[in-house]
Scaffold this motif. Structure first.
Motif: not given
Length: 260
Positions: A100-108, A114-123, A144-154
């Motif tokens: 799970a990550a926090i959405a920084t804008a509307a996501i479908e 793109s995934l970044v760690m901010r304030d200790g939480l995944l965005h 809102e919280d958004v489900g994320v899979t298919g991670f690539e990169g570091i």
């Protein structure tokens, strides 16, 4: 790979020593054989070697105890195994599970994010411009919280650090012996402030700083630093060990400073 997993014999040695520690002093070689999945003869041979190496001492027929050296070896090896398991689950298997990550804008659902760690939480941010990306498995509005899979990169994450400020116990003056201005200054730039011990809590409050956590400070500080946060810990002198042990076990960089 950690030593305990480097070969079958070392792994079996680790498991047998752990079984002895769990069952001592009355040790049934047959029960250990069943638990580990080797023959009783093999257990007998391993115990003989562990005794010769000073990791186990024999007290009588079928009576054994793990020595201090044996306990130290078990702890070191167990910590190595735990760190390796964390690496496997976090880094190796990260691309096959959903998080799970926090959405920084509307996501479908189905969007690349793109995934970044901010304030200790995944965005998660729509688009794939960051060093780490994933695919949204749910819809989400901003915040809102958004489900994320298919991670690539570091994920670009610099490990955080922990500063532990040692507060005198009440018998040595407690909060009355603390320079509250210095303590307030030390907390000013921290992402997270936690406390261990009553004297530490009171000292922070006298400094106009309310600790975010007053229990399990070491574990919380270790987890937060692992997520890239800068942590200040105010700890009563008697509680410093309970703070630094989890930090050391987690491989977190820390320093201890005396405020008295």
């Amino acid at each position: 790979m950690v030593d305990a997993l480097a070969d079958k014999r070392t792994a079996t040695r680790f498991r047998i020593l752990a079984e002895i520690a769990d069952r001592q002093p009355a040790v049934s070689q047959g029960e250990i054989a069943d638990a580990v999945g080797v023959t009783t003869q093999a257990v007998s041979e391993y115990i003989r070697e562990l005794t010769e190496d000073g990791l186990v001492e024999k007290e009588g027929r079928s009576r054994y105890r793990v020595t201090k050296e044996g306990v130290d070896w078990l702890l070191r090896t167990a910590n190595d195994v735990r760190r390796y398991a964390d690496h496997v689950t976090g880094d190796v298997l990260g691309n096959v599970h959903e998080d799970a990550a926090i959405a920084t804008a509307a996501i479908e659902q189905g969007d690349t994010v793109s995934l970044v760690m901010r304030d200790g939480l995944l965005h998660a941010t729509p688009g794939g411009d960051a060093a780490a990306t994933g695919v949204a498995t749910t819809d989400a509005d901003e915040g809102e919280d958004v489900g994320v899979t298919g991670f690539e990169g570091i994920i670009d994450l610099q490990p955080g650090s922990v500063t532990v400020f040692q507060i005198p116990p009440v018998r040595s003056g407690g909060s009355h012996a603390v320079d509250t201005a210095d303590l307030a200054s030390a907390c000013a730039d921290a992402d997270l402030v936690v406390a261990a011990g009553v004297e530490a809590v009171v000292s922070l409050r006298k400094s106009d700083v309310e600790p975010s956590v007053v229990f399990a400070a070491g574990d919380v500080a270790a987890d937060a630093a692992g997520r890239g946060l800068s942590v200040t810990v105010a700890a009563t002198a008697d509680a410093v060990g309970r703070v630094t042990d989890p930090l050391r076990d987690a491989g977190v960089s820390y320093e201890v400073t005396d405020l008295a």
